[in-house]
Scaffold this active site. Structure first.
Site, PDB file in Angstrom:
ATOM      1  N   CYS A 130      27.788  45.520   4.307  1.00  0.00           N
ATOM      2  CA  CYS A 130      27.351  44.593   3.535  1.00  0.00           C
ATOM      3  C   CYS A 130      27.907  44.685   2.397  1.00  0.00           C
ATOM      4  CB  CYS A 130      26.019  44.256   3.646  1.00  0.00           C
ATOM      5  SG  CYS A 130      25.426  42.653   2.832  1.00  0.00           S
ATOM      6  N   CYS A 133      25.458  43.100  -0.475  1.00  0.00           N
ATOM      7  CA  CYS A 133      24.158  44.005  -0.371  1.00  0.00           C
ATOM      8  C   CYS A 133      24.297  45.232  -1.167  1.00  0.00           C
ATOM      9  CB  CYS A 133      23.579  44.580   0.994  1.00  0.00           C
ATOM     10  SG  CYS A 133      23.289  43.216   2.067  1.00  0.00           S
ATOM     11  N   ASP A 134      25.747  45.834  -0.925  1.00  0.00           N
ATOM     12  CA  ASP A 134      25.679  47.086  -1.558  1.00  0.00           C
ATOM     13  C   ASP A 134      26.922  47.297  -2.543  1.00  0.00           C
ATOM     14  OD1 ASP A 134      23.768  48.064   0.208  1.00  0.00           O
ATOM     15  OD2 ASP A 134      25.227  48.578   1.597  1.00  0.00           O
TER      16      ASP A 134
END
Length: 300
Positions: A130, A133-134
């Site tokens: 992701c 997300c990261d």
């Protein structure tokens, strides 16, 4: 007893819930993780009719709120099994047992791993599925994205705005992604395309420091120093628990046509978890509506 039990709170499942309650029936939605499904990780949606630009998170939140406001009962429980009985269906979760007159399976799909050695070991230490997300953890660093679909292209675009350099590694020299999005990525000066290549080895201890890729024609191996690798090579359905009530194909997708019917009367399916040619936000919403209307007709 709920009229319709919906497994999954992604676009398909929440749309089904909206249509169910608007059809005058009760809808219980059971979700194992969080509402929204994969779309919550998309930074910007630009191809949904009527919504010019919206983040995946905002879209999913509005859809969730709409379903709740209309009266859908949404609970965060993991479905373990579904059994047909004389009253309809018994759905067992990790927390409770629910009964319903009809069931809609809208379980979506999960990220497909590369399948190379040490992949799971390095998750969170250089391997991610992701980018939104990261990605912030890799600001100013060097990253790579493996894949050639819309998700991979979107991930690479997002990372290109954060990282010093981004490699896009794809096993072919053509893309499944939208042409417009590919052209936008090619216009970025810090993106290098590594085509006709497969990731064969992950290097680094205790964190990822490089990936080795092999040219599928010349068999030449190249080591690319990276701080992070984002895997975006597709998805896998999570239908193992439902094979007693829904026929699945060799890849694990629930067998169904555009009518969203399964081989079991009273069990319907919607979204990315079923056999279909096109998996888009619009088709997930369409499936949710079709499945709910079919369930309403079945209940009578």
């Amino acid at each position: 007893m709920a009229d319709i039990i919906i497994v999954g709170a992604g676009t398909a499942g929440l749309t089904a819930a909206i249509y169910a309650v608007r059809g005058g029936k009760s809808a219980l939605v059971l979700e194992a993780v969080t509402y929204g499904g994969q779309i919550v990780n998309t930074p910007e949606i630009e191809n949904y009719p009527g919504l010019y630009k919206v983040s995946g998170f905002d879209y999913a939140t509005k859809l969730y709120e709409q379903a709740v406001d209309l009266g859908a009962d949404i609970r965060f429980e993991t479905v373990k099994r579904i059994e047909k009985d004389e009253n309809g269906f018994k759905v067992t979760t990790d927390q409770d047992v629910h009964e319903g007159k009809a069931v809609i399976l809208a379980t979506g799909a999960k990220n497909r791993p590369l399948g190379v050695a040490r992949e799971q070991e390095l998750v969170g230490r250089g391997i991610s599925y992701c980018a939104t997300c990261d990605g912030m953890f890799y600001r100013g660093k060097v990253t790579a994205v493996a894949g050639g679909g819309n998700t991979a292209i979107e991930d690479a675009q997002y990372l290109a705005d954060l990282c010093d350099k981004v490699y896009l590694i794809h096993r072919r020299d053509s893309f499944r992604a939208d042409v417009k999005e590919v052209e936008k990525l090619k216009a970025k000066g810090n993106v290098e395309f590594v085509l006709n290549a497969n990731v064969t080895e992950l290097v680094g201890e205790p964190k990822l420091s490089a990936v080795r890729v092999e040219d599928k024609f010349t068999k030449e191996v190249r080591e690319i120093p990276v701080d992070g690798l984002f895997v975006a090579i597709g998805q896998m359905p999570a239908n193992e628990a439902f094979t007693n009530v829904a026929l699945v194909d060799e890849k694990g997708y629930i067998v169904s046509g555009e009518n969203c019917l399964t081989n079991t009367p009273g069990v319907f399916t919607a979204g990315d978890c079923r056999t279909k040619e096109v998996r888009q936000l619009t088709t997930a919403a369409s499936d949710g509506a079709v499945a709910a209307l079919a369930a309403l007709k079945f209940i009578g």
